[in-house]
Motif scaffolding. Sequence first.
Motif, short mmCIF file in Angstrom:
data_model
loop_
_atom_site.label_atom_id
_atom_site.label_comp_id
_atom_site.label_asym_id
_atom_site.label_seq_id
_atom_site.Cartn_x
_atom_site.Cartn_y
_atom_site.Cartn_z
N TYR A 276 111.26 18.51 23.11
CA TYR A 276 112.55 18.30 22.40
C TYR A 276 113.42 17.40 23.38
CZ TYR A 276 117.27 19.03 20.73
OH TYR A 276 118.40 18.58 20.47
N LEU A 277 113.44 17.51 24.77
CA LEU A 277 113.99 16.84 25.76
C LEU A 277 113.82 15.49 25.63
CD1 LEU A 277 114.23 19.47 28.68
CD2 LEU A 277 116.20 18.74 26.99
N ASP A 278 112.48 15.15 25.46
CA ASP A 278 111.99 13.70 25.35
C ASP A 278 113.02 12.88 24.27
OD1 ASP A 278 110.35 13.88 27.30
OD2 ASP A 278 108.35 14.37 26.40
N SER A 279 113.38 13.58 23.12
CA SER A 279 114.08 13.20 22.08
C SER A 279 115.46 12.71 22.29
CB SER A 279 113.78 13.99 20.86
OG SER A 279 114.38 15.22 20.84
N GLN A 280 116.02 12.96 23.43
CA GLN A 280 117.34 13.07 23.97
C GLN A 280 117.72 11.94 24.72
OE1 GLN A 280 119.86 14.73 21.96
NE2 GLN A 280 118.18 15.56 20.80
N PRO A 281 117.63 10.79 24.42
CA PRO A 281 117.63 9.63 25.56
C PRO A 281 119.02 9.39 26.14
CG PRO A 281 117.81 8.61 23.17
CD PRO A 281 117.53 10.05 23.41
N SER A 282 120.26 10.11 25.53
CA SER A 282 121.54 10.03 25.98
C SER A 282 122.13 11.36 26.79
CB SER A 282 122.56 9.80 24.91
OG SER A 282 122.22 8.69 24.18
N LEU A 283 120.92 12.24 26.88
CA LEU A 283 121.46 13.27 27.87
C LEU A 283 121.74 12.84 29.35
CD1 LEU A 283 121.66 16.28 27.20
CD2 LEU A 283 119.20 16.73 28.17
N THR A 284 123.00 13.43 29.72
CA THR A 284 123.45 13.18 31.11
C THR A 284 123.55 14.44 31.96
OG1 THR A 284 125.90 13.32 30.37
CG2 THR A 284 124.76 10.97 30.49
N ASP A 285 123.66 15.78 31.09
CA ASP A 285 123.81 16.95 31.83
C ASP A 285 123.00 18.06 31.39
OD1 ASP A 285 124.89 19.34 32.74
OD2 ASP A 285 126.98 18.18 33.06
N LEU A 286 122.42 18.46 31.90
CA LEU A 286 121.06 19.32 31.58
C LEU A 286 121.13 20.74 32.40
CD1 LEU A 286 118.62 20.23 29.84
CD2 LEU A 286 117.32 18.84 31.60
N THR A 287 121.17 21.67 31.62
CA THR A 287 121.16 23.24 32.46
C THR A 287 119.91 23.93 31.70
OG1 THR A 287 123.56 23.29 32.61
CG2 THR A 287 122.41 25.30 32.69
N LEU A 288 118.96 24.52 32.65
CA LEU A 288 117.77 25.00 32.09
C LEU A 288 117.85 26.59 32.69
CD1 LEU A 288 114.90 22.50 32.73
CD2 LEU A 288 116.12 22.98 30.71
N ARG A 289 118.16 27.45 31.83
CA ARG A 289 118.41 29.00 32.29
C ARG A 289 117.03 29.71 31.90
NH1 ARG A 289 123.64 29.47 33.52
NH2 ARG A 289 125.02 28.17 32.45
N GLY A 290 116.07 29.06 31.37
CA GLY A 290 114.97 29.78 30.82
C GLY A 290 113.76 30.25 32.02
N TYR A 291 113.00 31.00 31.68
CA TYR A 291 111.92 31.32 32.67
C TYR A 291 110.72 30.48 32.55
CZ TYR A 291 114.45 35.80 33.03
OH TYR A 291 115.31 36.69 33.12
N HIS A 292 110.08 30.26 33.61
CA HIS A 292 108.71 29.60 33.60
C HIS A 292 107.74 30.53 34.46
CE1 HIS A 292 110.01 28.32 37.58
NE2 HIS A 292 108.85 27.76 37.77
N HIS A 293 106.67 29.96 34.70
CA HIS A 293 105.49 30.49 35.25
C HIS A 293 105.84 31.10 36.63
CE1 HIS A 293 105.25 26.59 37.34
NE2 HIS A 293 104.75 27.21 38.32
#
Length: 384
Positions: A170-187
């Motif tokens: 999904y993020l690959d489809s947002q070329p104008s994104l300047t500010d990103l916050t990721l609060r999710g878990y990962h491995h």
Amino acid sequence: MALENLLSRPNRLEPASILRAKAGVPQATRSLLPVEVLDSIFRFLSRSELLPTLTSSRVFNEVATRVLYHTIDDLAPVPSIIVLRKLDCEPRLQPLVRRLEVNWTSSTTIEPTRNLYSLLHRVLTKLKGLTALSVELPRTGSQIWILHGCSFTLRYFSTSMPCDARLAQYLDSQPSLTDLTLRGYHHGINMIPSFLGLFSGTVMTDNCFKLSPTSLPRLTTLRTVHGGPSIIASVVEGRPVHAASIALFPSTSLESLRSLSLSSVPLRRLSIMSFDPTVQDYLVSELAKRFPHLEALHVVILLSEFTDESLRELGPSLAPFKSLQYITFMAATVRVAQPHEEQVIAKIWHQWCPTLKTIILPRGKVWFSEGQGRLEWSSLDGDD
């Protein structure tokens, strides 16, 4: 005198406003201010202050509605559902929304169902002018499907969804994104000490979060809560990220800092929360070595203790910083330092890093330089 008599008088060419006043006809309630001025004024009003203006006049209603629905945030779960239902059934409101925040993570009043997620999905597909979106959902699995079919172009995005391949796509489809916050878990979530109580529910083990090298070309700001080195590297590498906020966990702290240094531009602002009990020995020196162009640094260390002596000894580690102006250093201390002791620390740090203007030490006091030479450091608390 009746309006008809005034209008029938010969040779009386008075303005209509005067004739209406003499006849006792109320003046129009339409504002004499341009709509653009009203719009600027209404943006200073709170939501509760805006509501009465909706019934004041047609012009006020139009302006207040536009301002009211421009930014939808800070709503409790139940009111947010009411707003979503209204947006779903009123097409005239949908183009007004530019910023939407949905937070159902801490709710004890609702348990999001499939129907509720479907409502959110329907609304998101209709908000074509959306530029800022924050979606904080219970960590019971990925709900990335609510973003399928959305045509908006985001500049700001914050989410608690798991950092997996679907989110990366999904993020690959947002070329104008300047500010990103990721609060999710990962491995890497299992590296966080469980006694801190920082997570509950399903632990995600997907390690497939990988952005396309050409995606997010305009990204300048990254915040991660649980992101480990692989997540940070995937987002930062080759992109103009100059502001970041990350967490450090045991055994991966240095790797996370290395990943953060992969930005295509010098880092200017950095916030760090450390859960690594070993960082006290190397953190500041590593930051100065990897990010010498920092202008603002905010550090919170939770699992290491500092003494007045160890804080003073950090002075030489600050020397490589070329532009550092503001530093906050919060950590547990063996004892609470007295004001004059913190003042000495501030002076020592400034001697090694002359560009410093403001220093906040573990007592929470704000120390700032006085005079052109900046030889004296004072606290905002005058009594000290």
